[in-house]
Design a protein around this motif. Structure first.
Motif, PDB file in Angstrom:
ATOM      1  N   SER A 339       0.849  -1.191   0.000  1.00 46.90           N
ATOM      2  CA  SER A 339       0.000   0.000   0.000  1.00 46.90           C
ATOM      3  C   SER A 339       0.880   1.234   0.000  1.00 46.90           C
ATOM      4  O   SER A 339       2.085   1.162   0.262  1.00 46.90           O
ATOM      5  N   VAL A 340       0.272   2.370  -0.299  1.00 44.15           N
ATOM      6  CA  VAL A 340       0.998   3.635  -0.241  1.00 44.15           C
ATOM      7  C   VAL A 340       1.444   3.923   1.185  1.00 44.15           C
ATOM      8  O   VAL A 340       2.530   4.457   1.412  1.00 44.15           O
ATOM      9  N   SER A 353      -0.525   7.652  -7.203  1.00 47.00           N
ATOM     10  CA  SER A 353      -1.808   7.147  -6.715  1.00 47.00           C
ATOM     11  C   SER A 353      -2.411   6.159  -7.704  1.00 47.00           C
ATOM     12  O   SER A 353      -2.250   6.286  -8.920  1.00 47.00           O
ATOM     13  N   LYS A 354      -3.105   5.157  -7.146  1.00 50.96           N
ATOM     14  CA  LYS A 354      -3.816   4.175  -7.952  1.00 50.96           C
ATOM     15  C   LYS A 354      -5.255   4.091  -7.452  1.00 50.96           C
ATOM     16  O   LYS A 354      -5.549   4.442  -6.311  1.00 50.96           O
ATOM     17  N   ASP A 357      -5.965   2.331  -4.160  1.00 49.46           N
ATOM     18  CA  ASP A 357      -5.396   2.865  -2.925  1.00 49.46           C
ATOM     19  C   ASP A 357      -6.498   3.126  -1.892  1.00 49.46           C
ATOM     20  O   ASP A 357      -7.631   3.465  -2.247  1.00 49.46           O
ATOM     21  N   ARG A 358      -6.118   2.985  -0.630  1.00 49.84           N
ATOM     22  CA  ARG A 358      -7.082   3.168   0.458  1.00 49.84           C
ATOM     23  C   ARG A 358      -6.511   4.089   1.536  1.00 49.84           C
ATOM     24  O   ARG A 358      -5.296   4.228   1.657  1.00 49.84           O
ATOM     25  N   GLY A 416     -11.581   3.798  -0.356  1.00 50.73           N
ATOM     26  CA  GLY A 416     -10.655   3.741  -1.475  1.00 50.73           C
ATOM     27  C   GLY A 416     -11.019   4.708  -2.575  1.00 50.73           C
ATOM     28  O   GLY A 416     -12.175   5.159  -2.693  1.00 50.73           O
ATOM     29  N   TYR A 569      -1.882  12.522  -1.055  1.00 51.63           N
ATOM     30  CA  TYR A 569      -2.362  11.181  -1.406  1.00 51.63           C
ATOM     31  C   TYR A 569      -3.665  10.863  -0.681  1.00 51.63           C
ATOM     32  O   TYR A 569      -4.638  10.382  -1.283  1.00 51.63           O
ATOM     33  N   ILE A 573      -7.726  10.566  -2.228  1.00 50.71           N
ATOM     34  CA  ILE A 573      -8.612   9.415  -1.996  1.00 50.71           C
ATOM     35  C   ILE A 573      -9.944   9.871  -1.434  1.00 50.71           C
ATOM     36  O   ILE A 573     -11.017   9.480  -1.916  1.00 50.71           O
TER      37      ILE A 573
END
Length: 1121
Positions: A339-340, A353-354, A357-358, A416, A569, A573
């Motif tokens: 994870s980030v 970022s994807k 991501d949560r 997320g 980030y 989200i």
């Protein structure tokens, strides 16, 4: 024992991996025997032990069995903004690493251990910002030298060359059972202690001596994260490491200090990987966690492509490319984190970022229950019952997942970017809502119809409540709370739909609460990152005037930069989730900006009450003065009909020099001399809080008439709308960064103060009070023994506005019997506004804190380099040719560039020391500026050498001194060769008109190039002939002085080119904002409309226009030299 061919060639002891040791050879043989029969393996991001039960048990057993040791009293070692690492040390560290990397690779290659495709990749230097050419050094990484096909193997070597957590013969058997990261970190310390005798000596030397992880953040930097869960996680890791070090024996750590142990753990955290089988994730028992040479030596970067992997097959480690890679792409050599958050905590970077991501919105179930009980009230007003219902919901969901043969997962209470919400959280909220609704039905005597009793919460087996829990658990796994299906309304499930709708609303409310708790919003954080990209990062720990103050406005440190990126980030989200919840793009609708103008009083009663108050407090005010409304910032660019109004004082009659204007009693000032607030709050905050408390008293306040006439709003940048384009209108990055830091500090102080201290005021009201203190408070001797207080609101005195050409003087007047006398320092004509001086303030200060600027401000300035170090490096790149032959080799050029900078910087610093000591003279234009300052009453302007330009195009003499010294030692030897560069008649070459024409042509030529500094100016440069003609026209003794001045002008032109708009475009924008325009109607009539430009936008445009004119004036002065 006979040496095998693998390890026969035992060279110098410092060569890494000279495999003369038996255990390394045996390890390699063992791995080659074990692995061929197994499926292919991969090294993936590991799971850490700090919150695992096994680690806790190990610590408890060690503490009980080891002799009592003295508890650690040292503070946690921190680095970065408040740490000990200097930029000079870091430069030497990282550039020295390049040679070590090459030596390591060559050593492995010579011994036949390393097979590399050297044509495929190269080492390049990478900074903290992900760039390859800035001062903020971060390390070295790999870059693709050509396009690479998927499946290409870049390097491979035996697995036995890796350092692992496996207990070898020479390792202390007492570490058996210790957490794997403790085993690996202590092994690293023991091998480091062996020095050149270690098999991993060279590898250890390539490791960075500092790894920027959040565990090394200072307390202030941890607060800047503004995330309590992350902060608690960092503190949990710290405690785990402190306890582990306390439990270790001397021989297990080779006598290392705790700071050394923390370093070793940081290497393990950031670089170790866990070996697992690819197919079924079954770990190989022989080697579980590894530190891999080369792999462990590179920093992690979000700009690197993670589409690479370390594949383990037949005892060999293979670094492979998974996808097609373009030339110049940075290659990630690390295991991709889960994870980030893991990347941030354990590898010290924030990846791109994807959608998957949560981000957590609750730390744990306890925090969730506390929030729910506070926001919506507890179930049956019972917190314990609320906690039980929430836990029952989560446990039911877990059992239901297991019954459906779904993978069991722990509740992370997260959301997320793709709209995901943890089903445990959804289930808990929906269940709490349902429980409260069922209790309502029970209390309304409808219990027989629904067959429910509150006792079902305790004994739910076979009850409606058990059925409800299972239905809620099942639906929580299958529905999307942002798009509830209509089918939920069927079959008597209306309550369920209401429960899930409530869950969606509750999650929205929680996210908005989190976003509101940040001291900056997403736009401000992004602007801070942009400012860091323009200014660079601050690694100078010696310039911290107040390390623990929240009002610091210097460039971001590396740790601050990392914290801001992580905040961005998380906010991205949260905003993505809210966009899903509202089913539209964008989350917030900007409130219409209220007018920032203060309207003229329709009734003069409040003003008269204030004047009466002044008389009651024994103020003696000249009858030749009057308070009136005056246009703020009124100038040729003020928008028609949109000028802000402020109060000011004008002369109603002529006033002579030396006349007393007023005498004010200092005891009437409003200031804080006793406060119950926390020491973490600054004096500035306390003054704002006091103003709010007095305002809340209304007519009961002693200062009520004074507070009643304070402006209700101020058009300062502090109140700019960040979710509009207003902040971006500023364009000068140092001002943008400082503005955001001021706004951040105000919001932080609001949350630090007790609600009672601010009279339960809203943030908007507190921001107003802070703005009043920023713009109106004075430093006056109002305390006992005539001690000064920094923030005194002095009625009447604060209505005298600021100007550098002022008439009101109180600085030179003695304070007698607690009374302050203000006199006229020059003649005032009738109708002229009375001005005072708040000090030698630049337009930056006036813009940020007072909400206006002054045209032709003699105290204005612009810092054109972050530091002298940056100025030296820039000068060398522009003028010298030492490294031009290496331009095609990025790595070699950077090494050359560094050594060049390292060579000439001490000489420049020595010249600056001579300047500071008075050994060197100062330029004529500098003394003219100082004399001008003196004429405006600022004979004692505090001067600090800075790479700065000032009003009228004057350059700081220290910067000229630095550049002249550089010119003397670098390019003066090339000057005699100028004759061959140009041809002209002797008379023309000396003609000043001809010379100035060529100077203009030179500057225009430089501006016309997309990259004007593509090569040194005197080395086959497109513009060099114009420059050479200018230099030839001067006497040789002034060539270096002229080069220094031209350099300053070129830097100003470079900065001007970096603005999104030009001087001409800004001038037109300002002019057009003052014009009305006609509009034709269908009936043939024409009426006039005015384009509305907010005062904040107009102010920002005026500010940047003045800043550009200042930079341009430096170029104009060089043209006239």
């Amino acid at each position: 024992m006979a040496r095998s061919s693998i390890s026969l060639r035992c060279r110098k002891p410092q060569i890494l991996l000279c495999i003369c040791g038996v255990h390394v050879l045996m390890m390699m043989i063992m791995m080659m025997l074990i692995l061929p029969g197994l499926p292919a393996h991969s090294c993936v991001f590991p799971e850490f032990s700090h919150q695992k039960e096994d680690a806790t048990k190990w610590l408890q057993s060690r503490v009980s069995n080891l002799p009592q040791k003295k508890m650690l009293k040292k503070n946690w070692p921190t680095h970065g903004k408040f740490g000990l690492q200097s930029p000079e040390f870091k430069h030497e560290e990282f550039f020295a690493k390049h040679a070590l990397f090459e030596e390591l690779a060559n050593s492995l290659r010579r011994d036949g251990y390393l097979s590399t495709q050297r044509d495929f990749f190269a080492f390049i230097h990478l900074d903290t910002l992900g760039n390859t050419q800035t001062k903020a050094d971060h390390g070295w990484t790999l870059v693709a030298k050509k396009e690479l096909e998927s499946g290409t193997t870049l390097m491979s070597f035996p697995l036995g060359l890796c350092m692992s957590d496996a207990i070898a013969n020479e390792d202390p058997i007492s570490l058996m059972g210790a957490p794997w990261e403790i085993q690996l970190a202590t092994k690293l310390l023991r091998e480091r202690a062996k020095g050149v005798l270690s098999h991993w000596s060279l590898y250890i030397r390539t490791l960075p001596r500092f790894i920027a992880l959040p565990i090394f953040f200072s307390n202030m930097e941890l607060k800047n994260l503004q995330d309590t869960w992350i902060k608690d996680e960092v503190l949990s890791i710290r405690k785990f490491l402190l306890d582990s070090f306390q439990a270790l024996q001397h021989e297990e750590t080779a006598g290392a200090k705790f700071s050394e142990f923390a370093w070793a753990v940081s290497v393990v955290y950031s670089s170790a990987c866990e070996m697992k089988q690819v197919l079924n994730q079954r770990m190989v028992p022989s080697l579980k966690h590894l530190l891999i040479p080369i792999y462990s030596s590179f920093p992690k970067s979000k700009t690197a492509v993670p589409a690479n992997s370390w594949n383990i097959s037949k005892g060999m480690f293979n670094f492979m490319v998974n996808n097609e890679i373009k030339e110049g792409t940075l290659l990630a050599t690390h295991a991709e984190p889960n994870s980030v958050t893991d990347a941030f905590l354990f590898q010290g970077y924030v990846p791109q970022s994807k959608l998957q991501d949560r981000a957590r919105i609750f730390k744990n179930v306890e925090e969730f229950v506390d929030w729910y009980s506070s926001a919506y009230s507890a179930v049956n007003n019972n917190r314990y019952l609320t906690f039980k219902v929430a836990n029952d919901a989560i446990d039911t969901l877990k059992r239901h997942r297991h019954s459906l043969l779904l993978e069991t997962s722990m509740e992370d209470l997260s959301v997320g970017a793709n709209g995901y919400v943890d089903p445990h959280l959804v289930c808990a909220i929906a269940t709490l809502y349902s429980a409260k609704e069922l209790i309502k039905l029970s209390n309304s005597n409808m219990v027989d119809e629904v067959e429910f009793s509150p006792s079902d919460f305790d004994n739910k087996e076979g009850t409606l409540w058990e059925t409800m829990l299972l239905r809620l658990a099942n639906d929580s796994l299958s529905i999307n709370v942002w798009n509830l299906p209509v089918s939920l309304e069927m079959g008597g499930a209306l309550l369920l739909k209401q429960a899930f709708s409530f869950a969606a609303q509750a999650i929205q409310q929680r996210i908005n609460l989190i976003l509101g708790s940040y001291s900056t919003d997403l736009k401000e954080d992004n602007l801070l990152l942009h400012a860091a990209a323009q200014e660079g990062l601050n690694y100078d720990d010696t310039n911290q005037a107040c390390p623990n103050c929240r009002w610091q406005t210097e460039e971001l440190s590396g740790n601050d930069h990392l914290a801001v990126k992580f905040r961005v980030y998380q906010k991205v989200i949260f905003q993505h989730v809210l966009s899903f919840s509202k089913n539209k793009n964008g989350i917030y609708t900007s409130e219409e900006s209220s007018s920032l103008r203060e309207k003229e009083d329709k009734n003069s009663e409040s003003l008269q009450k204030f004047l009466n108050w002044c008389n009651e407090h024994e103020f003696k005010i000249s009858g030749k003065l009057a308070i009136t409304n005056i246009a703020s910032g009124e100038d040729e660019y003020s928008p028609e009909g949109h000028t802000s109004l402020v109060r000011g004082i004008v002369a109603t009659e002529n006033i002579n020099h030396g006349e007393t204007l007023c005498i004010l009693k200092l005891a009437a000032g409003l200031y804080d001399n006793e406060s119950s607030s926390d020491t973490e709050v600054d004096d500035w905050d306390l003054a704002a809080a006091l103003l709010l408390r007095e305002k809340a008293l209304g007519d009961n306040s002693r200062w009520a008439p004074y507070i009643a006439i304070l402006p209700t709003d101020m058009p300062t940048p502090i109140t700019m709308e960040s979710n509009s384009q207003e902040l971006e209108e500023v364009q000068w990055w140092p001002a943008v960064r400082e503005l955001i830091q001021i706004r951040q500090a105000i919001k932080k102080s609001y949350h630090l103060l007790d609600r009672q201290d601010v009279a339960w005021a809203s943030f908007k009201e507190y921001r107003w009070a802070a703005t009043m203190i920023h713009s109106r408070a004075f430093t006056l001797p109002v305390l006992d023994d005539e001690k000064y207080s920094h923030y005194v609101m002095m009625p009447y005195m604060d209505m005298i506005n600021h100007h550098f050409h002022y008439q009101a003087d109180w600085i030179s007047q003695p304070i007698v019997d607690g009374k302050l006398e203000i006199v006229a320092r020059r003649h005032l004509k009738k109708g002229e506004q009375l001005f005072a001086s708040f000090g030698p303030r630049s337009n930056d200060n006036l813009f940020l804190y007072y909400g206006f600027i002054l045209d032709n401000n003699p105290f204005d300035s612009a810092k054109i380099f972050p530091s002298f170090n940056d100025g030296v490096r820039w000068f060398l790149q522009v003028w010298t040719t030492d490294c031009i032959h290496l331009a095609q080799n990025t790595t070699s050029y950077e090494v050359c560039d560094f050594h060049r900078w390292q060579t000439f910087l001490p000489k420049t610093m020595a010249a600056l020391e001579d300047f500071s000591s008075g050994a060197l003279g100062q330029s004529k234009d500098w003394w003219e500026l100082v004399e001008r300052w003196s004429e405006y009453g600022s004979q004692y302007v505090p001067y600090q050498p800075n790479p700065t330009v000032y009003a009228s195009g004057v350059t700081d003499p220290s910067l000229l001194t630095a550049f002249i010294s550089l010119a003397n030692v670098t390019i003066s030897s090339r000057m005699p060769n100028l004759n061959g560069l140009i041809s002209c008649e002797a008379d023309d070459c000396k003609n000043q008109t001809f010379v100035r024409s060529n100077m203009k042509k030179f500057f225009r030529c430089m501006q016309s190039l997309e990259n004007p500094f593509y090569r040194p100016l005197l080395h086959q440069h497109d513009c060099q002939n114009f420059l050479a003609s200018v230099l030839r026209a001067q006497e040789q003794k002034v060539w270096t002085i002229l080069v220094a001045r031209i350099s300053v002008a070129l830097r100003c032109l470079e900065l001007l080119a970096s603005f999104p708009t030009t001087i001409t475009e800004d001038h037109l924008l300002l002019k057009n904002s003052t014009k009305s325009r006609g509009s034709n109607q269908p009936n043939g009539k024409t009426f006039t409309t005015v384009d509305v430009i907010s005062p904040s936008v107009h102010l920002a445009r005026h500010y940047r226009y003045a800043k550009k004119l200042l930079l341009r004036s430096t170029v104009d002065r060089v043209l006239a030299f």
